[in-house]
Design an enzyme around this catalytic site. Sequence first.
Site: not given
Length: 470
Positions: A242-243
Amino acid sequence: MVRTRFAPSPTGFLHIGGARTALFAWAYARHHGGTFVLRIEDTDVERSTPEATQAILDGMRWLGLDPDEGPFYQMRRMDRYREVIAKMLVEGTAYHCWCTKEELEAMRAEQEALGMKPRYDGRWRPEPGKTLPAPPEGVKPVVRFRNPLDGGTAWNDLVKGPIAFDNAELDDLIIARSDGTPTYNFCVVVDDWDMRITHVIRGDDHVNNTPRQINILRALGAPVPEYGHLPMIHGPDGQKLSKRHGAVSVMQYDEDGYLPDAVVNYLARLGWSHGDDEIFSREQFVRWFDGQHVSRSPSRFDFDKLRWLNNHYLKQADDADLAKRVAARLERAGVAVPADGPDLGVVCGLLKERAQTLNELADLAHMFYGEHDPNAIAQADRDKHLGGAAREAVAGFAARLAALEQGDWTAAGIAAALKETLAAQGLKMPQLAIPVRLLVFGVTQTPSVDAMLAAMPRAWVLARLARWPG
Ligand code: GLU
């Protein structure tokens, strides 16, 4: 002749997973002296943007993954896709299907009620001896691929080994929508064929597309390339990247102060190995990367390792090159690097050992260029280092520095002045070196203080040594 491609959809930036796919496809082509093609799959007009295309091109350039051919844009190849669809309709490997949305929904509901997997039931599929219904008025047909009904489709995946699908599992895929636009899997097939791709290296989220693509290629009489599907990259916790984990644009890594060579080295090792080698150049990677030793399981992103590698590449980087990258960062932070001040290349050379990123290096460089108000020195440091004999020692040292011949403004000359001062005042090195560091650089620890001072113009050093808190 090996020909690979990287085929991103410009619906977002080039993230770390895409960059690794690009790197492996690039390296495989380079290893074999082949050709690396860049293709922008921009047919999803709602989600594709010119900014994303630009971000992908920027990311590729930053990583140094230059294509030999392309970028080709699928949106500019629409006529070619239409031509191939027309040919398939004539040859009977594709057919029109007039099912309406409502009919498809009813078909699906019925199959689900019977506990069956929803699939197209082939009602418009021509078969010898079968009478098709009359096409309804006012409905624009889609075009479907006439997938083989029996047998299987198998390939020996370069990464995953043998993979096989039953053709009965595969629907008659829509290859053109009712407005005539070709669909994703179809464009990929025509492009891989026209671009004479020999090795398709891509993420394993595409494994399910591969048997469909192989069947279409076969129907076209086109050669079937080799396929290699790369496992995903997970976060350090084993979850989808994820980010928060670093699934950000590769340009963010530039922003954050990573060197492209470090990122390339890091990505190369992410899901591939060459014995115990951790640090290797792009050239070595290309020499070694023959498609073997790619991991079959997902890899985990490890920031500490990336930072460690980045420190390695900072240490071996050319100081003048570092200076350019650091100058831009100092400028952004509003720190001036005057022409008559310390040479930024020398400064980078002195400090790079202690930095893991260019941003950290720029922060460290502040100690040369920033204004250090002696009154900003923490009280604890003043009590500990600037009491007692420190002031007199600094004054004696400053006098010796002022008296040095211009040619002695070197680390050795300054070291001699330090030693003389210590001897004259009966002090130990830290009793002088730490006060000098605090006054000149605003910190208690730096690399060797003589080399640090030698990197600064004498006038700057003397001006800073002449100030005292209070
Ligand atoms: N455009 C696809 C994607 O970005 C890749 C297609 C392919 O490599 O075959 O996921």
